[in-house]
Design a protein around this motif. Structure first.
Motif, PDB file in Angstrom:
ATOM      1  N   ILE A 178       0.832  -1.203   0.000  1.00  0.00           N
ATOM      2  CA  ILE A 178       0.000   0.000   0.000  1.00  0.00           C
ATOM      3  C   ILE A 178       0.866   1.252   0.000  1.00  0.00           C
ATOM      4  O   ILE A 178       0.680   2.162  -0.819  1.00  0.00           O
ATOM      5  N   TYR A 179       1.822   1.308   0.906  1.00  0.00           N
ATOM      6  CA  TYR A 179       2.693   2.479   0.993  1.00  0.00           C
ATOM      7  C   TYR A 179       3.540   2.628  -0.266  1.00  0.00           C
ATOM      8  O   TYR A 179       3.656   3.724  -0.830  1.00  0.00           O
ATOM      9  N   GLY A 180       4.144   1.527  -0.701  1.00  0.00           N
ATOM     10  CA  GLY A 180       5.048   1.596  -1.844  1.00  0.00           C
ATOM     11  C   GLY A 180       4.384   2.092  -3.105  1.00  0.00           C
ATOM     12  O   GLY A 180       4.876   3.035  -3.758  1.00  0.00           O
ATOM     13  N   PHE A 181       3.253   1.510  -3.454  1.00  0.00           N
ATOM     14  CA  PHE A 181       2.593   1.900  -4.703  1.00  0.00           C
ATOM     15  C   PHE A 181       1.896   3.248  -4.588  1.00  0.00           C
ATOM     16  O   PHE A 181       1.787   3.971  -5.580  1.00  0.00           O
ATOM     17  N   SER A 295      13.187   4.460 -10.915  1.00  0.00           N
ATOM     18  CA  SER A 295      14.483   4.335 -10.240  1.00  0.00           C
ATOM     19  C   SER A 295      14.355   4.630  -8.752  1.00  0.00           C
ATOM     20  O   SER A 295      14.902   3.908  -7.909  1.00  0.00           O
ATOM     21  N   MET A 296      13.616   5.697  -8.425  1.00  0.00           N
ATOM     22  CA  MET A 296      13.436   6.043  -7.018  1.00  0.00           C
ATOM     23  C   MET A 296      12.659   4.956  -6.276  1.00  0.00           C
ATOM     24  O   MET A 296      12.961   4.650  -5.119  1.00  0.00           O
ATOM     25  N   ALA A 297      11.650   4.373  -6.929  1.00  0.00           N
ATOM     26  CA  ALA A 297      10.863   3.325  -6.289  1.00  0.00           C
ATOM     27  C   ALA A 297      11.715   2.090  -5.996  1.00  0.00           C
ATOM     28  O   ALA A 297      11.587   1.466  -4.935  1.00  0.00           O
ATOM     29  N   MET A 298      12.603   1.753  -6.925  1.00  0.00           N
ATOM     30  CA  MET A 298      13.472   0.591  -6.732  1.00  0.00           C
ATOM     31  C   MET A 298      14.516   0.852  -5.653  1.00  0.00           C
ATOM     32  O   MET A 298      14.777   0.004  -4.801  1.00  0.00           O
ATOM     33  N   ILE A 299      15.109   2.024  -5.683  1.00  0.00           N
ATOM     34  CA  ILE A 299      16.160   2.349  -4.721  1.00  0.00           C
ATOM     35  C   ILE A 299      15.589   2.671  -3.345  1.00  0.00           C
ATOM     36  O   ILE A 299      16.171   2.330  -2.308  1.00  0.00           O
ATOM     37  N   GLY A 300      14.419   3.317  -3.328  1.00  0.00           N
ATOM     38  CA  GLY A 300      13.846   3.794  -2.068  1.00  0.00           C
ATOM     39  C   GLY A 300      13.025   2.805  -1.287  1.00  0.00           C
ATOM     40  O   GLY A 300      12.515   3.133  -0.212  1.00  0.00           O
ATOM     41  N   GLY A 301      12.839   1.586  -1.797  1.00  0.00           N
ATOM     42  CA  GLY A 301      12.113   0.580  -1.032  1.00  0.00           C
ATOM     43  C   GLY A 301      10.620   0.554  -1.242  1.00  0.00           C
ATOM     44  O   GLY A 301       9.884   0.049  -0.397  1.00  0.00           O
ATOM     45  N   LEU A 317      22.699   4.985  -1.865  1.00  0.00           N
ATOM     46  CA  LEU A 317      21.915   5.734  -2.857  1.00  0.00           C
ATOM     47  C   LEU A 317      20.511   6.043  -2.336  1.00  0.00           C
ATOM     48  O   LEU A 317      19.940   7.090  -2.655  1.00  0.00           O
ATOM     49  N   SER A 318      19.973   5.140  -1.533  1.00  0.00           N
ATOM     50  CA  SER A 318      18.614   5.346  -1.017  1.00  0.00           C
ATOM     51  C   SER A 318      18.519   6.571  -0.108  1.00  0.00           C
ATOM     52  O   SER A 318      17.430   7.119   0.078  1.00  0.00           O
ATOM     53  N   LYS A 319      19.627   7.000   0.453  1.00  0.00           N
ATOM     54  CA  LYS A 319      19.620   8.168   1.343  1.00  0.00           C
ATOM     55  C   LYS A 319      19.309   9.467   0.600  1.00  0.00           C
ATOM     56  O   LYS A 319      18.999  10.481   1.215  1.00  0.00           O
ATOM     57  N   PHE A 320      19.405   9.436  -0.735  1.00  0.00           N
ATOM     58  CA  PHE A 320      19.172  10.644  -1.529  1.00  0.00           C
ATOM     59  C   PHE A 320      17.817  10.628  -2.230  1.00  0.00           C
ATOM     60  O   PHE A 320      17.569  11.430  -3.124  1.00  0.00           O
ATOM     61  N   VAL A 321      16.940   9.701  -1.833  1.00  0.00           N
ATOM     62  CA  VAL A 321      15.649   9.511  -2.495  1.00  0.00           C
ATOM     63  C   VAL A 321      14.514   9.811  -1.522  1.00  0.00           C
ATOM     64  O   VAL A 321      14.489   9.263  -0.408  1.00  0.00           O
ATOM     65  N   PRO A 322      13.543  10.667  -1.894  1.00  0.00           N
ATOM     66  CA  PRO A 322      12.429  10.987  -0.980  1.00  0.00           C
ATOM     67  C   PRO A 322      11.604   9.776  -0.568  1.00  0.00           C
ATOM     68  O   PRO A 322      11.114   9.718   0.572  1.00  0.00           O
ATOM     69  N   ILE A 323      11.427   8.812  -1.469  1.00  0.00           N
ATOM     70  CA  ILE A 323      10.603   7.645  -1.148  1.00  0.00           C
ATOM     71  C   ILE A 323      11.159   6.903   0.060  1.00  0.00           C
ATOM     72  O   ILE A 323      10.403   6.358   0.877  1.00  0.00           O
ATOM     73  N   THR A 324      12.473   6.862   0.197  1.00  0.00           N
ATOM     74  CA  THR A 324      13.094   6.181   1.336  1.00  0.00           C
ATOM     75  C   THR A 324      12.560   6.722   2.656  1.00  0.00           C
ATOM     76  O   THR A 324      12.153   5.963   3.543  1.00  0.00           O
ATOM     77  N   TYR A 325      12.545   8.031   2.776  1.00  0.00           N
ATOM     78  CA  TYR A 325      12.116   8.650   4.031  1.00  0.00           C
ATOM     79  C   TYR A 325      10.599   8.612   4.184  1.00  0.00           C
ATOM     80  O   TYR A 325      10.092   8.557   5.314  1.00  0.00           O
TER      81      TYR A 325
END
Length: 370
Positions: A178-181, A295-301, A317-325
């Motif tokens: 739910i969160y990811g998509f 790319s952000m979705a894959m890297i950010g989880g 790399l995930s530290k630079f992606v908004p999706i991660t946070y």
């Protein structure tokens, strides 16, 4: 500024299909992938016990967090197990059980252990009732009620911990989907609303508006505010459908997730204005947005939990992606039960990213001649 917002609203009401379509697609993806992450193992069951669905034995079996026992016929159980659609089937009797299998697996041993535990609990309960009722003038109904009350409110409780302590990783497959998509698809909704700034500049609309009493900061603010509100409403609608429509458990943190969405949506609006300021036309924008979002979705989880990623490069790399946070904040508020004060770090990072990107984006857009 109010006039621009009202014009945007009228355009949205006249042509809401992109918003509806994107929301619907997100719901479909999140639902089916979340179902695929369901951890319960289905076990078909048949029995000759009368009114088994009201029997305490069946109620305890159904209380399992690992196995999903469901009633069917003897013929159907044998068919399901023989075709490999279930690892085991169970025949329930009053004082014993029988497991039907085609091959011995780890789950079969777990099923056997669980059923033995349930039978032992039921037999112990029945023995207590018989022993006490035969030696004292106590009604069986009152005795059962007393035992049920004792089970619900025990004299003491046990806390269980393992060697990993606070570092234990908890993954909820449904919430992950739910969160990811939701965080992934809202990028498209926001980005294509921000794109209107580029289109209006190319078509000379902004040049004509500058001659009016409307100030430039009001033109930027109204467009970005509209994009923010539409994106926020989309994610909130998705969460509401899963919370109240599908009954998904948000671990008591549903209200906090609505607050945590604000910095994430803001950062995506800022990222969209940055991308819009770099590209020169719609064709370039259409090529860049899918590349960046996927790319952000894959890297950010968003597609899979970062907890299972072991690559130091990917984690860096995930530290630079908004999706991660965004994922970290949402899962922290629900799965891990963090308070808003404990989630200030990811929220602050998202706000910082947003301020930096929106500042750079507007600066580039103003300096570039279109």
């Amino acid at each position: 500024m109010i006039g621009i917002l009202l014009a945007k609203l009228r355009l949205f009401l006249r042509f809401p299909w992109p918003f509806i379509g994107m929301t619907f697609i997100c719901l479909i993806f999140a639902y089916f992938i979340g179902q695929g992450n369901e951890i319960k193992v289905s076990i078909p069951v048949y029995s000759n016990i009368e009114n088994i669905e009201t029997n305490s034995l069946w109620k305890q079996l159904k209380a399992s967090d690992t196995f999903d026992f469901y009633l069917t016929s003897k013929k159907e159980v044998n068919k399901i197990v023989s075709e490999g659609k279930a690892e085991a089937g169970v025949e329930l009797k009053q004082d014993s059980y029988r497991i039907i299998i085609t091959s011995k697996t780890e789950n079969v041993n777990l099923v056997r252990q669980y059923i033995e535990t349930v039978y032992a609990d039921v037999f112990r309960h029945d023995q207590i009732v018989k022993a006490v009722s035969s030696q004292a003038n106590i009604e069986i109904t009152k005795l059962k009620d007393t035992l049920a009350e004792v089970n619900e409110t025990p004299i003491f409780s046990l806390n269980r911990a393992n060697f990993r302590g606070d570092q234990t990783v908890v993954i909820d497959g449904k919430l992950q989907a739910i969160y990811g998509f939701s965080l992934f698809f809202v990028i498209y909704t926001i980005a294509y609303n921000v794109l209107h700034i580029l289109l209006e500049k190319n078509e000379g609309v902004w040049d004509r508006m500058i001659l009016s009493p409307v100030r430039k900061w009001e033109m930027y603010t109204s467009n970005l505010l509209y994009s923010f509100v539409v994106g926020y409403i989309q994610v909130v609608l998705i969460f509401l459908v899963f919370r109240f429509g599908a009954g998904v458990d948000f671990y008591g943190g549903f209200g906090k997730t609505l607050i945590l969405l604000i910095p994430y949506v803001f950062s995506i609006v800022a990222m969209s204005i940055l991308i819009t300021s770099i590209v020169k036309n719609t064709q370039q924008f259409n090529a860049v947005i899918p590349l960046v979002s996927v790319s952000m979705a894959m890297i950010g989880g968003a597609y899979w939990p970062l907890e299972i990623v072991s690559s130091d490069v990917m984690l860096t790399l995930s530290k630079f992606v908004p999706i991660t946070y965004g994922m970290e904040a949402l899962k922290g508020a629900t799965v891990y039960g963090y308070s808003l004060s404990e989630l200030m770090y990811p929220m602050s990072i998202l706000f910082l990213m947003g301020v930096v990107m929106i500042g750079i984006g507007i600066n580039f857009m103003e300096k570039r001649r279109i």
